[in-house]
Scaffold this motif. Sequence first.
Motif, short mmCIF file in Angstrom:
data_model
loop_
_atom_site.label_atom_id
_atom_site.label_comp_id
_atom_site.label_asym_id
_atom_site.label_seq_id
_atom_site.Cartn_x
_atom_site.Cartn_y
_atom_site.Cartn_z
N PRO A 1 0.81 -1.22 0.00
CA PRO A 1 0.00 0.00 0.00
C PRO A 1 0.84 1.27 0.00
O PRO A 1 0.47 2.27 -0.62
CB PRO A 1 -0.81 -0.14 1.30
CG PRO A 1 -0.89 -1.61 1.55
CD PRO A 1 0.42 -2.15 1.07
N GLU A 2 1.99 1.23 0.69
CA GLU A 2 2.86 2.41 0.76
C GLU A 2 3.45 2.73 -0.62
O GLU A 2 3.52 3.89 -1.03
CB GLU A 2 3.98 2.19 1.76
CG GLU A 2 3.53 2.09 3.22
CD GLU A 2 2.85 0.77 3.55
OE1 GLU A 2 2.04 0.74 4.50
OE2 GLU A 2 3.11 -0.24 2.84
N GLU A 3 3.86 1.68 -1.35
CA GLU A 3 4.40 1.89 -2.70
C GLU A 3 3.36 2.52 -3.61
O GLU A 3 3.65 3.47 -4.34
CB GLU A 3 4.84 0.55 -3.30
CG GLU A 3 6.13 -0.02 -2.78
CD GLU A 3 6.45 -1.34 -3.46
OE1 GLU A 3 7.29 -1.32 -4.38
OE2 GLU A 3 5.85 -2.37 -3.09
N MET A 4 2.14 2.00 -3.56
CA MET A 4 1.10 2.47 -4.46
C MET A 4 0.66 3.88 -4.11
O MET A 4 0.42 4.71 -4.98
CB MET A 4 -0.09 1.51 -4.43
CG MET A 4 0.22 0.18 -5.09
SD MET A 4 -1.23 -0.88 -5.30
CE MET A 4 -1.48 -1.45 -3.62
N GLU A 5 0.56 4.17 -2.81
CA GLU A 5 0.08 5.48 -2.38
C GLU A 5 0.96 6.61 -2.89
O GLU A 5 0.49 7.70 -3.20
CB GLU A 5 0.00 5.53 -0.84
CG GLU A 5 -0.69 6.77 -0.32
CD GLU A 5 -0.85 6.74 1.19
OE1 GLU A 5 -1.31 7.75 1.74
OE2 GLU A 5 -0.53 5.70 1.81
N ALA A 6 2.25 6.33 -3.03
CA ALA A 6 3.18 7.37 -3.48
C ALA A 6 2.91 7.80 -4.91
O ALA A 6 3.26 8.92 -5.30
CB ALA A 6 4.62 6.85 -3.36
N TYR A 7 2.26 6.93 -5.71
CA TYR A 7 2.06 7.23 -7.13
C TYR A 7 0.61 7.43 -7.52
O TYR A 7 0.31 7.77 -8.65
CB TYR A 7 2.65 6.10 -7.98
CG TYR A 7 4.13 5.91 -7.78
CD1 TYR A 7 5.04 6.93 -8.06
CD2 TYR A 7 4.63 4.69 -7.31
CE1 TYR A 7 6.38 6.76 -7.88
CE2 TYR A 7 5.98 4.50 -7.12
CZ TYR A 7 6.85 5.54 -7.40
OH TYR A 7 8.21 5.36 -7.22
N LEU A 8 -0.31 7.17 -6.59
CA LEU A 8 -1.73 7.32 -6.92
C LEU A 8 -2.18 8.77 -6.82
O LEU A 8 -3.18 9.14 -7.41
CB LEU A 8 -2.58 6.45 -5.99
CG LEU A 8 -2.57 4.95 -6.30
CD1 LEU A 8 -3.29 4.18 -5.22
CD2 LEU A 8 -3.24 4.69 -7.65
#
Length: 514
Positions: A507-514
Motif C-alpha cells: 500500500p505504501e508503494e502504491m500510495e506514493a504514485y496514486l
Amino acid sequence: MAALVEMDNIVKIYPNGVVANDGVSFSVERGEIHALVGENGAGKTTLMKILYGEERPTSGVIRINGNSVHFHSPQDAIRLGIGMVHQNFMQIPSLTVAENIVLGKEPTRRGLLDRKAAIQITEELSRQYGLKVDPEATIESVNVGMRQRVEILKILYRGAQILILDEPTAVLTPQETTELFKSIRTLVKQGKTVIFITHKLREVKEISDRVTVMRGGRVMGTLLTHEATREGLARMMVGRDVFLEVSKPPQVRGEKVLEVCDLTYVSETGRQVLRGVSFNVYAGEILGVAGVEGNGQTELVEVLTGLRPATGGEARVLGTPILNRTPRAVRLAGVAHIPEDRLTNGLALQATINENLIVDRYFRPPFRRGWFIDNNEVRRHGQQLIEIFDIRTPGGEVPVASLSGGNMQKVILAREFSSQPQLLIAAQPTRGVDVGATEFIREQLVEQRNRGTAVLLVSADLAEVMSLSDRLVVMYEGQITGVFPEAAKATEEEIGYYMLGVKRQSPEEMEAYL
C-alpha cells in the motif's frame, strides 16, 4: 503434392445481399501455422466458418488432402479432423474442466458418465500436448487462460488435426499468450496444422509461418511471414499507410479532476467485486487500467458513470460527488463515457445518427427551443460531427444500426468528445474495430489528453493501454495491485505478473504514485 486444405473461389452471399466472401482462394500446407488477418468485416471468420461447416458457401470448392468435400454441419468437418475454437468460449460454467472436455462424447459406465475416465482422458491430453489444466476444477472457478486451453483440448479430444483458432489471445495476459504459443508449437511438432485468426500483427510475426491478408471479402495476398513487415501487412489490410505507434507529446499535468477513495461494490448475488479501490486522475493525463477481464474493471466504470450503485466509498469530479447519481447527473458534472458495450449502453440502434449525437444534450440549447427540438440545429450539428470524425454514411438521417462497427464507435466518440468533458472514461474504446478506425480512435484519445481533459482508459489490450497511458494501474480481483508512474518504462512481462496476481505492491508503494 496437394495442400492439406484448399478453398477455391469461395463465394458467400447472405440473403440480405451482403457479400462476405468474393471469390476467395486460400490454402494451408500440412504442419504449418498459417495466420489469417484482416479488418472486421474482411470475411476471414466467415471463410473459416465455411471450412468448419457452420456456414455453407454460395459457390466454390473445398478440398481436404486433395479430395473435394461438402460440409453440411460442423459434425462433417469434425469427422475429417477439423476443429474450431471460437472467440467466445462454448462452455458450461458449473461443470468441471473434464466434464466440459468430454461433453457430447462422454465415456460412460453403466449408462452414466464415468467421471474417473473423463479425468484420466483430460490428464493424458494435457500431458501429451503441454496444455496444463485442472480436470476437477469447475469452469467458473478457473482463469481465462485455462478456459482457452480447455477449448483446445475439447477439439483435440474429438480428433482434430486441423485447428482453427479465432482471436485466441484476445483476453490473455502476456504470460498466458507465451504459454499458448508454446502449446501451439508443440501441437505442430506432433503433426497438427493451425490456422490462426488474429488482428495483432506482432503475434503474426511471432507465431506464424505464412500469412494471408483479406480485405473487403477478398484475398489481398499470401506471404512468408519472415518476409513480411507489420507496416506492410497493415497497408494490405487497410489499403493505405497506417501509423501503428502512438505519437504523444510530453505530458502537462494539471489539477486533480477525478478522486476515487475506498470504492466498494457488492453484486446482486452478494459477491464483493470492488474492494477498496482508490486513485486519482489529473487534467492532461491518461490513466490506464490494465487487467484480465472480469477483475472489476467493468463494474468500476459503470459505478463511476451512474450505471451501477456503489456499496461504499467516495468519488468526486472537481469536488462534485458522482456516486449513486443518475447517468445524466454524472454527465452534468463534466463526465463523458465511451462504454464497453456500444450496442447496449452506447447507442440507440433504431434512432438516426443525428439523434444519437444529441441524446446527452437534446434538453438544452441550442437543440431545445421551448417545448420543441430545433431539427435544423440537430441536422447542422450532426453534419458537422460526421465530417470532423469521418463517419462513413450517406447522411445523418439513416439509422445508426446501418453502420459498420467502426463507424458506430465513431458516432459515440463524436458525441462524447464534442461534449467538452472534464473527465473522459473510455472502456475498451477500440474493441471490435479495424486497424484504420483503431488508429483514429487512439489519436483522438491523445488529442483529448493534450487539450487538458482527464482520461481514464480501461482496455484489455495491454499493448494499447501501455502505449497510450501516462500512468498505469493494474486491477486483480477487484483491487489495485500495482501502480506504474511511467507506463512507457514498464514491460509487458512485469505488468503481466500483476495481472495474474503473482506480484503485488505494498500500500505504501502504491500510495506514493496514486
